[in-house]
Design a protein around this motif. Sequence first.
Motif, PDB file in Angstrom:
ATOM      1  N   GLU A 232      10.609 -17.130  48.816  1.00 45.82           N
ATOM      2  CA  GLU A 232      10.812 -18.480  48.276  1.00 45.82           C
ATOM      3  C   GLU A 232       9.501 -19.048  47.737  1.00 45.82           C
ATOM      4  O   GLU A 232       9.464 -19.671  46.684  1.00 45.82           O
ATOM      5  N   TYR A 233       8.412 -18.813  48.489  1.00 40.54           N
ATOM      6  CA  TYR A 233       7.105 -19.301  48.048  1.00 40.54           C
ATOM      7  C   TYR A 233       6.739 -18.685  46.695  1.00 40.54           C
ATOM      8  O   TYR A 233       6.319 -19.374  45.772  1.00 40.54           O
ATOM      9  N   THR A 234       6.930 -17.376  46.579  1.00 44.36           N
ATOM     10  CA  THR A 234       6.593 -16.686  45.332  1.00 44.36           C
ATOM     11  C   THR A 234       7.395 -17.261  44.170  1.00 44.36           C
ATOM     12  O   THR A 234       6.857 -17.542  43.098  1.00 44.36           O
ATOM     13  N   ALA A 235       8.694 -17.457  44.418  1.00 38.12           N
ATOM     14  CA  ALA A 235       9.572 -17.941  43.356  1.00 38.12           C
ATOM     15  C   ALA A 235       9.239 -19.371  42.957  1.00 38.12           C
ATOM     16  O   ALA A 235       9.711 -19.854  41.928  1.00 38.12           O
ATOM     17  N   ALA A 236       8.403 -20.034  43.763  1.00 40.71           N
ATOM     18  CA  ALA A 236       8.037 -21.413  43.447  1.00 40.71           C
ATOM     19  C   ALA A 236       6.701 -21.500  42.711  1.00 40.71           C
ATOM     20  O   ALA A 236       6.173 -22.589  42.510  1.00 40.71           O
ATOM     21  N   PHE A 237       6.138 -20.348  42.323  1.00 36.56           N
ATOM     22  CA  PHE A 237       4.863 -20.362  41.595  1.00 36.56           C
ATOM     23  C   PHE A 237       4.992 -21.271  40.370  1.00 36.56           C
ATOM     24  O   PHE A 237       5.915 -21.111  39.562  1.00 36.56           O
ATOM     25  N   PRO A 238       4.088 -22.231  40.223  1.00 38.74           N
ATOM     26  CA  PRO A 238       4.258 -23.229  39.166  1.00 38.74           C
ATOM     27  C   PRO A 238       4.185 -22.670  37.739  1.00 38.74           C
ATOM     28  O   PRO A 238       4.659 -23.322  36.810  1.00 38.74           O
ATOM     29  N   GLY A 239       3.611 -21.489  37.580  1.00 35.80           N
ATOM     30  CA  GLY A 239       3.487 -20.950  36.218  1.00 35.80           C
ATOM     31  C   GLY A 239       4.748 -20.263  35.711  1.00 35.80           C
ATOM     32  O   GLY A 239       4.786 -19.766  34.592  1.00 35.80           O
ATOM     33  N   ILE A 240       5.797 -20.221  36.551  1.00 35.88           N
ATOM     34  CA  ILE A 240       7.001 -19.474  36.179  1.00 35.88           C
ATOM     35  C   ILE A 240       7.817 -20.231  35.135  1.00 35.88           C
ATOM     36  O   ILE A 240       8.019 -21.431  35.242  1.00 35.88           O
ATOM     37  N   ARG A 241       8.259 -19.512  34.116  1.00 42.37           N
ATOM     38  CA  ARG A 241       9.164 -20.122  33.155  1.00 42.37           C
ATOM     39  C   ARG A 241      10.608 -19.797  33.496  1.00 42.37           C
ATOM     40  O   ARG A 241      11.475 -20.656  33.479  1.00 42.37           O
ATOM     41  N   ASP A 242      10.889 -18.495  33.801  1.00 45.32           N
ATOM     42  CA  ASP A 242      12.244 -18.070  34.147  1.00 45.32           C
ATOM     43  C   ASP A 242      12.194 -17.042  35.261  1.00 45.32           C
ATOM     44  O   ASP A 242      11.372 -16.139  35.227  1.00 45.32           O
ATOM     45  N   ILE A 243      13.080 -17.187  36.214  1.00 46.97           N
ATOM     46  CA  ILE A 243      13.220 -16.147  37.238  1.00 46.97           C
ATOM     47  C   ILE A 243      14.176 -15.093  36.688  1.00 46.97           C
ATOM     48  O   ILE A 243      15.249 -15.421  36.173  1.00 46.97           O
ATOM     49  N   ILE A 244      13.772 -13.836  36.779  1.00 45.93           N
ATOM     50  CA  ILE A 244      14.649 -12.759  36.305  1.00 45.93           C
ATOM     51  C   ILE A 244      15.485 -12.223  37.460  1.00 45.93           C
ATOM     52  O   ILE A 244      16.668 -11.967  37.319  1.00 45.93           O
ATOM     53  N   ALA A 245      14.833 -12.031  38.595  1.00 38.60           N
ATOM     54  CA  ALA A 245      15.549 -11.486  39.749  1.00 38.60           C
ATOM     55  C   ALA A 245      14.842 -11.924  41.017  1.00 38.60           C
ATOM     56  O   ALA A 245      13.622 -12.071  41.052  1.00 38.60           O
ATOM     57  N   LYS A 246      15.620 -12.123  42.049  1.00 34.37           N
ATOM     58  CA  LYS A 246      15.040 -12.525  43.341  1.00 34.37           C
ATOM     59  C   LYS A 246      15.821 -11.834  44.439  1.00 34.37           C
ATOM     60  O   LYS A 246      16.998 -12.105  44.625  1.00 34.37           O
ATOM     61  N   GLY A 247      15.194 -10.883  45.105  1.00 37.60           N
ATOM     62  CA  GLY A 247      15.881 -10.152  46.167  1.00 37.60           C
ATOM     63  C   GLY A 247      15.160 -10.323  47.483  1.00 37.60           C
ATOM     64  O   GLY A 247      14.373 -11.248  47.659  1.00 37.60           O
ATOM     65  N   GLU A 248      15.412  -9.376  48.391  1.00 36.35           N
ATOM     66  CA  GLU A 248      14.820  -9.485  49.713  1.00 36.35           C
ATOM     67  C   GLU A 248      13.338  -9.114  49.703  1.00 36.35           C
ATOM     68  O   GLU A 248      12.532  -9.643  50.443  1.00 36.35           O
ATOM     69  N   ASN A 249      13.005  -8.163  48.807  1.00 34.07           N
ATOM     70  CA  ASN A 249      11.638  -7.651  48.783  1.00 34.07           C
ATOM     71  C   ASN A 249      10.945  -7.824  47.439  1.00 34.07           C
ATOM     72  O   ASN A 249       9.838  -7.366  47.252  1.00 34.07           O
ATOM     73  N   LYS A 250      11.620  -8.463  46.511  1.00 35.07           N
ATOM     74  CA  LYS A 250      11.047  -8.488  45.170  1.00 35.07           C
ATOM     75  C   LYS A 250      11.437  -9.760  44.427  1.00 35.07           C
ATOM     76  O   LYS A 250      12.575 -10.220  44.544  1.00 35.07           O
TER      77      LYS A 250
END
Length: 595
Positions: A232-250
């Motif tokens: 969740e922390y990684t997916a909240a990186f402020p520089g992100i424009r679009d999330i492509i995929a979010k799994g358990e390890n990636k």
Amino acid sequence: MDNLTLTRLLSETADLLEISGADSFRVRSYRRAADAAEQSTVDLASLANDPARLLEVPGIGKSMAANIKATVDTGSIPLRDELLAKYSAGILDLLKLPGMGPKTIALLWDAGVFLAPANTTLEPAEAAISSIDQLASAIDAGRLAGLPRMGEKQIEKLRRGIDEFRKSAGRFRIDEAEESAERVIQYLLAFPGIERVTPAGSLRRGRETCGDLDLLVTGPACEPGQTSAAIEYTAAFPGIRDIIAKGENKVSFYLANSLQVDVRLLPSRSYGAALQYFTGSKAHNVTLRQRALKVGYTLSEWALARLDDESVVASETEESIYAALGLDWMPPELRENLGEIDVAAQHKLPRLIEQSDIRGDVHMHTYATDGRNSIREMADAALARGYQYIAITDHSKNLAMTNGLNEERALEHIQHIREIDREMTGQIRVFPGIEVDILGDGELDLPDSVLAQMDVVIASIHTLFNQPREQMTERILRAIENPYVRILGHPTGRLLLRREPFALDLPSILRRAAELGVAVEHNAAPERLDLSDRDLRLAKELGCKISVNTDSHDTRHFDKIRYGIRQLRRAWLTPGDVLNTLGPDEFLAALRPHP
DNA sequence: GCCGTTTTCGGCCCGACTGTTTTCAGTCG
């Protein structure tokens, strides 16, 4: 027919075969042949009538030899033409869309998505639309809905992929990728429970460009079952424009600049295996896994394990994995499946050149022309880096835009350089030099009487770089015949991702430079890197002297040497292959002697 | 289509993720 063209033709044939549903091993053999053409320092087309030598190339068999001959005779591969007649050329672009592979293209093709719409009254220019455009309009018209495996999400993914493709088709320069990586890494390291972040992939291998970024993350927060907070922390990186995929390890996402980043969380016990795996290259990994199988092991991103009882043999470090396979650890720059595995098995890997081997930089500018610092400032900065010598090589008069030096100013400049050299006796040598311009006819724009005063004469092309290939080649060949020319500056003029290199017969130029004892410059600035790793291997094979320089216009630019060094390492060059590893007197002595 | 320290025939690297397929195919790296 150069190797680059041959590479393209072979890999297009592979793509088309795959779309047509051909045997996957047949497809693979075309890809292997394409790789062979890309990596070869010999023009494979020139061997077309010498099948015996072609067949010596790994991955080239009887059929491929015939294909290569066909490309020389007809400019293409018969199988490719046959397939292109069935499909359209634009269909190959579709493979660049994320989520779009050969099977999906075949599906869409069979569904008639790429048939020209009936009853169009388009002007010819508008009618020539690409397959990507056709796909986009098919999506808009709702013609994909209802096809097998074409749910709402899949269609939306394609739509996004098309936008992405139109926004930025291409790769990122290594320095840009490095900068983006650094920002993400700093962010990730701020999370408690993340201990280590390592870039893998082409960035770690030091390629001149990166298609995407692989970041490997480890620490307590990455252990199995514990990853959700870090994800969740990684997916909240402020520089992100679009999330492509979010799994358990990636987590995969696009940054604002369209660079794709894959962040993978790994238990520390598999870190070495993962680092090895994601560093690649793909070809290196394939060969490594084949080797593992031969000795009863299987290698994955989790571990090197026994085939029989699946017990782990090695996984925590790269060294332990390579060692368990009887191999020395290999610098990432060598992992391109160009024989490094065999050499590592014989424990004969070369000691590659390192940044700390560099003792001088002999291409730089001052504010006498288009630089931003004085001679003294450049010398001080070089001294601070631990260099033992530099050469000041400002531009000559033909480059009026840079306030290039005419005869009189050039001679005056030499006096200033010698003064600084005297001031700094015992600290650093400062050699007088010049970057003299090669005119359209191959003449230099300063007389020999001036060049004779210089320790370092670099001849470079700065104008008229759109001349035809023969003319450009002839022009450089003439320039290096001048006995005062000691270094050929940025020989291909390549500005990565911004301009095509000069059209040149580089092998002929390198061959002649080697004969004359003229050194060839590898310009280390990441926007230049004008000799590819393959060019550098060729230069070494031909016995060229190689000088790596930053072409600094600013004291801060010296650091760009690191990009040049990585490229030299990728070409397997050792300290002995590069002039700048010599001390000041030895360096001058190694250059072509003055008449 | 290539290749050979078992093989000139019968193999050819591996696992995760996604979406939609209620058991798996396709893509990706």
